[in-house]
Design a protein around this motif. Structure first.
Motif, PDB file in Angstrom:
ATOM      1  N   VAL A  87      47.425  89.550 -11.983  1.00  0.00           N
ATOM      2  CA  VAL A  87      46.601  88.906 -13.009  1.00  0.00           C
ATOM      3  C   VAL A  87      46.757  87.388 -12.935  1.00  0.00           C
ATOM      4  CG1 VAL A  87      46.304  88.606 -15.493  1.00  0.00           C
ATOM      5  CG2 VAL A  87      46.567  90.896 -14.547  1.00  0.00           C
ATOM      6  N   ASP A  88      47.996  86.922 -12.730  1.00  0.00           N
ATOM      7  CA  ASP A  88      48.243  85.478 -12.637  1.00  0.00           C
ATOM      8  C   ASP A  88      47.641  84.875 -11.375  1.00  0.00           C
ATOM      9  OD1 ASP A  88      49.597  85.587 -15.003  1.00  0.00           O
ATOM     10  OD2 ASP A  88      51.588  85.694 -14.092  1.00  0.00           O
ATOM     11  N   ARG A  89      47.599  85.659 -10.270  1.00  0.00           N
ATOM     12  CA  ARG A  89      47.000  85.222  -9.001  1.00  0.00           C
ATOM     13  C   ARG A  89      47.616  83.910  -8.496  1.00  0.00           C
ATOM     14  NH1 ARG A  89      42.358  87.849  -7.534  1.00  0.00           N
ATOM     15  NH2 ARG A  89      41.763  86.100  -6.223  1.00  0.00           N
ATOM     16  N   ASN A  90      48.950  83.840  -8.560  1.00  0.00           N
ATOM     17  CA  ASN A  90      49.634  82.671  -7.998  1.00  0.00           C
ATOM     18  C   ASN A  90      49.639  82.689  -6.474  1.00  0.00           C
ATOM     19  OD1 ASN A  90      50.311  81.538 -10.508  1.00  0.00           O
ATOM     20  ND2 ASN A  90      52.029  82.941 -10.719  1.00  0.00           N
ATOM     21  N   PHE A  91      49.443  83.841  -5.893  1.00  0.00           N
ATOM     22  CA  PHE A  91      49.339  83.962  -4.439  1.00  0.00           C
ATOM     23  C   PHE A  91      48.501  85.179  -4.121  1.00  0.00           C
ATOM     24  CE2 PHE A  91      53.237  86.071  -5.805  1.00  0.00           C
ATOM     25  CZ  PHE A  91      53.119  87.326  -5.223  1.00  0.00           C
ATOM     26  N   GLU A  92      47.992  85.204  -2.879  1.00  0.00           N
ATOM     27  CA  GLU A  92      47.136  86.285  -2.434  1.00  0.00           C
ATOM     28  C   GLU A  92      47.618  86.780  -1.073  1.00  0.00           C
ATOM     29  OE1 GLU A  92      43.241  84.656  -2.283  1.00  0.00           O
ATOM     30  OE2 GLU A  92      42.923  84.736  -4.452  1.00  0.00           O
ATOM     31  N   ILE A  93      47.012  87.854  -0.619  1.00  0.00           N
ATOM     32  CA  ILE A  93      47.303  88.364   0.714  1.00  0.00           C
ATOM     33  C   ILE A  93      46.896  87.313   1.741  1.00  0.00           C
ATOM     34  CG2 ILE A  93      46.679  90.119   2.427  1.00  0.00           C
ATOM     35  CD1 ILE A  93      46.368  92.090   0.154  1.00  0.00           C
ATOM     36  N   GLY A  94      47.806  87.019   2.684  1.00  0.00           N
ATOM     37  CA  GLY A  94      47.544  86.007   3.699  1.00  0.00           C
ATOM     38  C   GLY A  94      48.209  84.678   3.411  1.00  0.00           C
ATOM     39  N   ASP A  95      48.688  84.462   2.166  1.00  0.00           N
ATOM     40  CA  ASP A  95      49.344  83.205   1.825  1.00  0.00           C
ATOM     41  C   ASP A  95      50.762  83.162   2.387  1.00  0.00           C
ATOM     42  OD1 ASP A  95      47.114  82.467   0.478  1.00  0.00           O
ATOM     43  OD2 ASP A  95      47.962  82.622  -1.531  1.00  0.00           O
ATOM     44  N   TRP A  96      51.202  81.944   2.736  1.00  0.00           N
ATOM     45  CA  TRP A  96      52.571  81.723   3.189  1.00  0.00           C
ATOM     46  C   TRP A  96      53.421  81.301   1.992  1.00  0.00           C
ATOM     47  CZ3 TRP A  96      55.006  82.630   7.773  1.00  0.00           C
ATOM     48  CH2 TRP A  96      54.202  82.983   8.851  1.00  0.00           C
ATOM     49  N   LEU A  97      54.503  82.049   1.762  1.00  0.00           N
ATOM     50  CA  LEU A  97      55.351  81.821   0.591  1.00  0.00           C
ATOM     51  C   LEU A  97      56.781  81.541   1.009  1.00  0.00           C
ATOM     52  CD1 LEU A  97      54.214  84.777  -1.722  1.00  0.00           C
ATOM     53  CD2 LEU A  97      53.193  82.504  -1.523  1.00  0.00           C
ATOM     54  N   GLU A  98      57.444  80.725   0.205  1.00  0.00           N
ATOM     55  CA  GLU A  98      58.890  80.541   0.293  1.00  0.00           C
ATOM     56  C   GLU A  98      59.464  81.033  -1.030  1.00  0.00           C
ATOM     57  OE1 GLU A  98      61.480  76.688   0.067  1.00  0.00           O
ATOM     58  OE2 GLU A  98      60.846  76.962   2.165  1.00  0.00           O
ATOM     59  N   ILE A  99      60.284  82.080  -0.977  1.00  0.00           N
ATOM     60  CA  ILE A  99      60.755  82.763  -2.182  1.00  0.00           C
ATOM     61  C   ILE A  99      62.252  82.580  -2.320  1.00  0.00           C
ATOM     62  CG2 ILE A  99      60.904  84.989  -3.360  1.00  0.00           C
ATOM     63  CD1 ILE A  99      58.488  85.854  -1.653  1.00  0.00           C
ATOM     64  N   ASN A 100      62.676  82.188  -3.502  1.00  0.00           N
ATOM     65  CA  ASN A 100      64.092  82.066  -3.827  1.00  0.00           C
ATOM     66  C   ASN A 100      64.349  82.932  -5.046  1.00  0.00           C
ATOM     67  OD1 ASN A 100      66.725  81.356  -4.275  1.00  0.00           O
ATOM     68  ND2 ASN A 100      66.385  79.154  -4.093  1.00  0.00           N
ATOM     69  N   ALA A 101      64.934  84.102  -4.810  1.00  0.00           N
ATOM     70  CA  ALA A 101      65.152  85.078  -5.882  1.00  0.00           C
ATOM     71  C   ALA A 101      66.626  85.450  -5.946  1.00  0.00           C
ATOM     72  CB  ALA A 101      64.307  86.327  -5.656  1.00  0.00           C
ATOM     73  N   GLY A 102      67.309  84.945  -6.952  1.00  0.00           N
ATOM     74  CA  GLY A 102      68.706  85.313  -7.157  1.00  0.00           C
ATOM     75  C   GLY A 102      69.602  84.986  -5.984  1.00  0.00           C
ATOM     76  N   GLY A 103      69.408  83.841  -5.376  1.00  0.00           N
ATOM     77  CA  GLY A 103      70.221  83.459  -4.226  1.00  0.00           C
ATOM     78  C   GLY A 103      69.707  83.983  -2.905  1.00  0.00           C
ATOM     79  N   GLN A 104      68.743  84.886  -2.948  1.00  0.00           N
ATOM     80  CA  GLN A 104      68.127  85.424  -1.732  1.00  0.00           C
ATOM     81  C   GLN A 104      66.873  84.621  -1.425  1.00  0.00           C
ATOM     82  OE1 GLN A 104      66.926  89.501  -2.011  1.00  0.00           O
ATOM     83  NE2 GLN A 104      66.519  89.714   0.175  1.00  0.00           N
ATOM     84  N   SER A 110      60.370  87.017 -11.358  1.00  0.00           N
ATOM     85  CA  SER A 110      61.363  86.073 -11.874  1.00  0.00           C
ATOM     86  C   SER A 110      61.824  85.071 -10.820  1.00  0.00           C
ATOM     87  CB  SER A 110      62.585  86.849 -12.399  1.00  0.00           C
ATOM     88  OG  SER A 110      63.171  87.637 -11.373  1.00  0.00           O
ATOM     89  N   ALA A 111      61.234  85.106  -9.629  1.00  0.00           N
ATOM     90  CA  ALA A 111      61.675  84.250  -8.532  1.00  0.00           C
ATOM     91  C   ALA A 111      60.977  82.898  -8.582  1.00  0.00           C
ATOM     92  CB  ALA A 111      61.399  84.923  -7.191  1.00  0.00           C
ATOM     93  N   GLN A 112      61.586  81.941  -7.878  1.00  0.00           N
ATOM     94  CA  GLN A 112      60.940  80.638  -7.663  1.00  0.00           C
ATOM     95  C   GLN A 112      60.128  80.734  -6.380  1.00  0.00           C
ATOM     96  OE1 GLN A 112      63.634  77.336  -7.390  1.00  0.00           O
ATOM     97  NE2 GLN A 112      62.062  75.910  -6.735  1.00  0.00           N
ATOM     98  N   ILE A 113      58.818  80.570  -6.503  1.00  0.00           N
ATOM     99  CA  ILE A 113      57.905  80.792  -5.376  1.00  0.00           C
ATOM    100  C   ILE A 113      57.181  79.493  -5.045  1.00  0.00           C
ATOM    101  CG2 ILE A 113      55.929  82.100  -4.530  1.00  0.00           C
ATOM    102  CD1 ILE A 113      56.674  84.310  -6.481  1.00  0.00           C
ATOM    103  N   SER A 114      57.248  79.110  -3.780  1.00  0.00           N
ATOM    104  CA  SER A 114      56.484  77.964  -3.280  1.00  0.00           C
ATOM    105  C   SER A 114      55.377  78.498  -2.387  1.00  0.00           C
ATOM    106  CB  SER A 114      57.386  77.002  -2.493  1.00  0.00           C
ATOM    107  OG  SER A 114      58.433  76.498  -3.308  1.00  0.00           O
ATOM    108  N   ASN A 115      54.136  78.187  -2.737  1.00  0.00           N
ATOM    109  CA  ASN A 115      52.972  78.658  -1.993  1.00  0.00           C
ATOM    110  C   ASN A 115      52.475  77.537  -1.086  1.00  0.00           C
ATOM    111  OD1 ASN A 115      50.619  79.787  -1.024  1.00  0.00           O
ATOM    112  ND2 ASN A 115      49.922  80.522  -3.003  1.00  0.00           N
TER     113      ASN A 115
END
Length: 352
Positions: free
Chosen positions: A185-202, A235-240
């Motif tokens: 619903v938020d549509r912060n990213f879509e299929i095909g987008d390049w993401l950098e995810i930082n979730a709980g140290g991972q 709950s992760a920090q996502i860079s699109n």
């Protein structure tokens, strides 16, 4: 036998010609929507949608055959004799098959509507699947009430305790489900987008390949599959790095010998990087002095690219072109200087 379990009068009332015609019109509406509003979809998306239409048409043809058979059996009861006892079962099969066609048609319309906002990358199927599931449950409960005469109110009331137990058992699953709905619903990213995810140290970087009711799947730079549960993604920090009309800034460092003509070195480096086809001309590359010591000057080149996945290939070109251009201009790179000191006061220090 069938009269004991099935409300035949209510079932036959549902199998009139009007619902059949309305269902056919709904399929035509779905086809018209596809032909007029999805012309700019990619070839892969056209192939997917046409595949859905082929399956839907096959189901409608089977429904039409069953419907014609039912009408024939109703109008020929005297000639069929004892075979008329199969008429309620054929009617029940038509009702079930008609619901399947209705769900598939509605699902296809929703899928096409979602394609309007994402023709390039495609549509995550989570919301479409949830819509199909809810519609199927509603039609099933409605059919059970109307045809079999089952009162669902008391049944649902007595199943409250079982629902609580089931909800606790499926807590993680339901958490991922609702988190997945929130992500789409938020549509912060879509299929095909390049993401950098930082979730709980991972931390992970990759391209979104699939979004399901349980997780988000990425493909990394080495083609490795990376899976994040939807709850972690929520709950992760996502860079699109793939938003439209927002180029990606990259930077690299060149260390030059102390005393280098900085203005000339900047011009040489900027001109060399600007000549790389994968680097955006607007904004143009520019260089700045980022640090210096008594031995070297650190020159940083900044530039913009459009494709995050190509950053390493472009970085190789930037380094190669930059080194060649600086060498051709006679600009020397810094050398490592090591100072050796002797604790004996009678000896001076030396440099290597």
């Amino acid at each position: 036998m069938a009269e004991k379990f099935i409300n035949i009068q209510a079932l036959y009332a549902m199998l009139e010609l009007e619902p059949y015609i309305l269902l056919g019109c709904l399929i035509v509406i779905a086809w018209v929507f596809y032909k007029f509003f999805l012309k700019e979809a990619t070839d892969e998306r056209h192939k997917i949608i046409r595949g859905h239409f082929r399956i839907l048409i096959r189901h409608f043809v089977i429904l039409s055959f069953l419907f014609v058979t039912f009408i024939f059996m109703q109008s020929s009861e005297a000639q069929l004799g004892r075979f008329t006892r199969f008429t309620p079962y054929v009617a029940m099969l038509i009702f079930i098959w008609g619901n399947v066609v209705f769900v598939k048609t509605s699902r296809l319309i929703v899928l096409q509507y979602m394609f309007l906002g994402s023709m390039k990358h495609g549509v995550p199927l989570l919301l479409v699947n949830i819509f199909s599931l809810i519609l199927s449950i509603v039609l099933t409960l409605w059919g059970v009430t109307k045809i079999f005469g089952v009162e669902l109110g008391p049944l649902l009331a007595t199943s409250a305790a079982a629902s609580i137990i089931l909800g606790l058992a499926l807590q993680d699953t339901l958490g991922n489900l609702f988190a997945g709905i929130s992500l789409q619903v938020d549509r912060n990213f879509e299929i095909g987008d390049w993401l950098e995810i930082n979730a709980g140290g991972q931390k992970a970087t990759g391209q979104v390949r699939e979004m399901t009711w349980r997780s988000v799947t990425l493909v990394g730079f080495s083609d490795e599959m990376i899976t994040f549960p939807n709850r972690s993604m929520a709950s992760a920090q996502i860079s699109n790095f793939s938003p439209p009309d927002h180029p990606i800034l990259r930077r690299h460092i060149f260390r030059l010998a102390y005393g280098t003509n900085i203005g000339h070195a900047k011009q040489v480096l900027e001109h060399a990087v600007a000549g790389i086809g994968d680097v955006r001309g607007i904004p143009a590359p520019w260089s700045v002095v980022s640090d210096f010591t008594e031995n070297w000057i650190e020159l940083k080149i900044l530039y913009f690219i459009d494709h995050y996945s190509a950053q390493f290939t472009i970085a190789d070109k930037v380094y190669s072109r930059g080194i060649e251009a600086l060498n051709a201009a006679g600009i020397k790179f810094a050398r490592q200087v090591v100072e050796l000191s002797d604790t004996n006061p009678n000896h001076g220090s030396s440099k290597l």
